[in-house]
Each structure stands twice: as C-alpha cells, then as structure tokens.
Design a protein around this motif. Structure first.
Motif, PDB file in Angstrom:
ATOM      1  N   ALA A   9      10.273  -2.832  23.774  1.00 29.11           N
ATOM      2  CA  ALA A   9      11.372  -3.097  23.429  1.00 29.11           C
ATOM      3  C   ALA A   9      12.242  -2.919  21.913  1.00 29.11           C
ATOM      4  O   ALA A   9      12.462  -3.995  21.721  1.00 29.11           O
ATOM      5  N   ASN A  12      13.827   2.903  23.724  1.00 25.74           N
ATOM      6  CA  ASN A  12      13.964   3.412  24.768  1.00 25.74           C
ATOM      7  C   ASN A  12      14.465   2.270  26.064  1.00 25.74           C
ATOM      8  O   ASN A  12      15.389   1.363  25.446  1.00 25.74           O
ATOM      9  N   THR A  13      14.191   2.445  27.215  1.00 28.49           N
ATOM     10  CA  THR A  13      14.509   1.359  28.383  1.00 28.49           C
ATOM     11  C   THR A  13      14.292  -0.286  27.909  1.00 28.49           C
ATOM     12  O   THR A  13      15.717  -1.068  28.195  1.00 28.49           O
ATOM     13  N   ARG A  34       3.857  -1.894  17.063  1.00 33.75           N
ATOM     14  CA  ARG A  34       4.384  -2.250  14.826  1.00 33.75           C
ATOM     15  C   ARG A  34       4.851  -3.026  14.598  1.00 33.75           C
ATOM     16  O   ARG A  34       5.846  -2.868  14.889  1.00 33.75           O
ATOM     17  N   LEU A  59       2.483  -6.423  19.702  1.00 29.26           N
ATOM     18  CA  LEU A  59       1.339  -6.424  20.528  1.00 29.26           C
ATOM     19  C   LEU A  59       0.890  -5.627  21.376  1.00 29.26           C
ATOM     20  O   LEU A  59       1.862  -4.625  21.517  1.00 29.26           O
ATOM     21  N   ALA A  94       6.633  -2.311  29.015  1.00 28.00           N
ATOM     22  CA  ALA A  94       5.975  -1.376  28.467  1.00 28.00           C
ATOM     23  C   ALA A  94       4.831  -0.850  29.269  1.00 28.00           C
ATOM     24  O   ALA A  94       4.439  -1.509  30.520  1.00 28.00           O
ATOM     25  N   ALA A  95       4.549   0.643  28.916  1.00 27.93           N
ATOM     26  CA  ALA A  95       3.692   1.248  29.240  1.00 27.93           C
ATOM     27  C   ALA A  95       2.945   2.168  28.659  1.00 27.93           C
ATOM     28  O   ALA A  95       4.095   2.903  28.503  1.00 27.93           O
ATOM     29  N   TRP A 121      -3.333  -5.994  31.963  1.00 24.92           N
ATOM     30  CA  TRP A 121      -2.679  -6.113  30.233  1.00 24.92           C
ATOM     31  C   TRP A 121      -1.318  -7.587  31.235  1.00 24.92           C
ATOM     32  O   TRP A 121      -1.099  -7.990  31.251  1.00 24.92           O
ATOM     33  N   GLY A 190      13.961   6.811  38.249  1.00 25.48           N
ATOM     34  CA  GLY A 190      12.981   7.551  38.559  1.00 25.48           C
ATOM     35  C   GLY A 190      13.429   7.757  36.901  1.00 25.48           C
ATOM     36  O   GLY A 190      13.097   7.836  35.771  1.00 25.48           O
ATOM     37  N   MET A 191      13.412   9.762  36.619  1.00 23.24           N
ATOM     38  CA  MET A 191      13.662   9.562  35.655  1.00 23.24           C
ATOM     39  C   MET A 191      14.661   8.698  34.535  1.00 23.24           C
ATOM     40  O   MET A 191      15.665   9.048  35.120  1.00 23.24           O
ATOM     41  N   THR A 194      16.131   9.219  27.964  1.00 25.20           N
ATOM     42  CA  THR A 194      15.077   7.759  26.909  1.00 25.20           C
ATOM     43  C   THR A 194      15.280   9.197  25.582  1.00 25.20           C
ATOM     44  O   THR A 194      15.866  10.566  25.576  1.00 25.20           O
ATOM     45  N   ARG A 196      13.243  11.054  24.706  1.00 23.05           N
ATOM     46  CA  ARG A 196      12.339  12.247  25.588  1.00 23.05           C
ATOM     47  C   ARG A 196      13.304  13.227  25.970  1.00 23.05           C
ATOM     48  O   ARG A 196      13.095  13.866  26.155  1.00 23.05           O
TER      49      ARG A 196
END
Ligand SMILES: NC(=O)c1ccc[n+]([C@@H]2O[C@H](COP(=O)([O-])OP(=O)(O)OC[C@H]3O[C@@H](n4cnc5c(N)ncnc54)[C@H](OP(=O)(O)O)[C@@H]3O)[C@@H](O)[C@H]2O)c1
Length: 260
Positions: A9, A12-13, A34, A59, A94-95, A121, A190-191, A194, A196
């Motif tokens: 976090a 982005n999302t 980081r 983490l 997170a992914a 994880w 869906g999409m 972000t 990207r």
C-alpha cells in the motif's frame, strides 16, 4: 479502536484502500517492500490525515531462495502486539503481477515465486492475523483477487493460476474461520487505472476491458469501496466474491463500439 492492515500500500490501489479506512477513522497499518517507499508513503498519509495513526512496515514476501519469509511476518505482528494493537481488518492487496513472463520463456522457479507470493505468503499473513482475531472476537479478511481467476489473459500463466488458487484459499478460509466470527471475502477487479495505465495510454485505449457494459474500467477508489463493504457493511457475508470490472466478465462477446 479499529485497526486495518493493508498489504502493498505505498502505490496504486493499496493507497486508495488505506485512504478509505483512514477517512473512516481507522488506525491503518500498511506494507511495501522498500523501507524508503514506506517512510515516504507514511509521510504522505500523515499529511493528508493528520488525526489518523499510520504504521508502515517494509515487508517482502520471499527470501532470496524463493521461500516465504514467515519470520518477517512474525516480527511484524509481534511489533503490532507490542504497540497494544490488534488488527481486526486485513486487506491482502499486494501481489506479484508476474508481468513480462511467457510460458516458454520462464522457469518453474519464476512461476513458483508468483504462486508463493500470491497464495502461500497470503496464507501465512492470514494465519498470524486470524489467530489474534480469533482471540479478540472476530474480524474481516479481504483478498484483492482478480477477474482473471474466472477468465485467463495471455502471457500471465503464473498470475492467473495464483489468483485462481487464491480464490480457493479464500473459500476454504471462510469455511474454517466462520466459527470464530472471522469473515473472509474477495474483491475481483478487472483492469484498474493504476500508474501502469497512465504510462501506457495507447495500449490501454485498445484493451478489451474498455469494451465493458459500463464502458469504463475501475479506479482504485472503486476497489476500496468494495473492500469497505466487506469490512464494515457485510455482517452476514463470508466466502463471497464481489466483481468490480464494469460487467466485463458477464458477457460472452465484448461490445465493440463502432468507429465514428
Ligand atoms: N492493476 C490492475 O489492473 C488489477 C486488475 C485486477 C486485479 N488487480 C489486483 O489488485 C491488487 C492491486 O493491484 P495494483 O495494480 O494496484 O498493484 P501494484 O501496483 O502491482 O502494487 C502491488 C503492491 O504489491 C507489492 N508487492 C509486489 N510484489 C511483492 C512481493 N513479492 N512481496 C511483497 N509485496 C509485494 C508492491 O510493493 P512495492 O510497492 O514495494 O513495489 C506493491 O505495493 C493486486 O492484488 C492485483 O493483483 C489489479
């Protein structure tokens, strides 16, 4: 005091999810890989929500040998305990996107890194959070899954497999944790627009996700609202999947707008 933990976090999302819970007065714990990015995100959050307590942890899911770094999870939860806090809302955002991978171009260990992050994880995070929720009367756990758990997309074998596995994990956890009043659900975007999306306007203008019944794809806040529903408004809901994809996956063929 309500306490939410949101993984991944700093960008982005995840940021929209953190901000949703902060705006509702939660204490918000978040992670990024980081330390510097975590500290910068914490500064931004505190500026925007001066009355809210934010705690950030660096983490990373995996150790250099590709196995899950459970020790880091143990340390994080011990630190949260030492602060006198209990996480009642866990959002697994997170992914590892598994971007740039191809079926013949990547190895089994590349595949396993994605599976280990997105499934194993998250299993470990849930275990350490849920043992505390069990002892304090319950909680809400939400996976940010993907509509690719239903329909595959090209060159994302590991990601698609991981999101399918994650959905099975969510259902099994809902079954096992219900008796402890721990609800486990999934949001399936869906999409999402972000960074990207912003960096690749030509590609994203032409992707099929644009051809949805609603004519647009999600922003992070749409995903955050769905998470909020599960966390705060869904007392009797567990094992559920809430798709946030503009209706994309209900159609047999995409609606292709006629050129002007
Ligand atoms: N974007 C989409 O179009 C889309 C569509 C459907 C579903 N989703 C799902 O929605 C969620 C958020 O997507 P997003 O695009 O906003 O995510 P993102 O920009 O790819 O950010 C993912 C977050 O996960 C963290 N992360 C990545 N690999 C990690 C690892 N090995 N260990 C620990 N943390 C790791 C990243 O940490 P760093 O900040 O350190 O890089 C980052 O904070 C994901 O679960 C994704 O699968 C996204």
């Amino acid at each position: 005091m309500r306490v939410a933990l949101v993984t991944g976090a700093c960008i982005n999302t995840g940021v929209d999810i953190v901000e949703k819970f902060a705006s509702e007065g939660y204490t918000v714990i978040f992670t990024g890989r980081r330390l510097r990015a975590v500290e910068e995100a914490k500064r931004r959050y505190e500026e925007k929500f001066p009355d809210v307590t934010f705690i950030g942890y660096a983490l990373d899911s995996l150790l250099p040998d590709g196995t899950v770094d459970e020790g880091a999870i143990v340390d994080m939860f011990s630190n949260i305990d030492a602060r006198g806090l209990t996480v009642d809302t866990l959002v697994l955002n997170a992914a590892d996107q598994g971007l740039g991978m191809t079926f013949f171009g990547n190895s089994l260990s590349d595949f396993m890194n994605v599976i280990n992050t997105n499934v194993a994880w998250n299993f470990a995070l849930v275990q350490h959070a849920a043992m505390r929720m069990r002892d304090t009367g319950g909680g809400s756990i939400t996976f940010i899954n993907s509509n690719t758990a239903y329909r595959a997309i090209p060159d994302r074998v590991a990601y698609v497999a991981s999101k399918g596995g994650q959905l099975g994990l969510m259902r099994a956890l809902a079954l096992d944790l219900g008796k402890y009043n721990i609800r486990v659900n999934a949001v399936l975007p869906g999409m999402i627009k972000t960074d990207r999306w912003v960096k690749n306007p030509d590609f994203y203008k032409t992707v099929p996700s644009r051809y949805t019944p609603l004519g647009d794809v999600a922003v992070g806040a749409d995903v955050a609202d769905a998470v909020w529903y599960f966390a705060a408004c869904a007392r009797n809901t567990t094992g559920a999947e809430l798709v946030v994809d503009g209706g994309n996956t209900v159609q047999l063929y995409p609606i292709i707008p006629k050129e002007n």
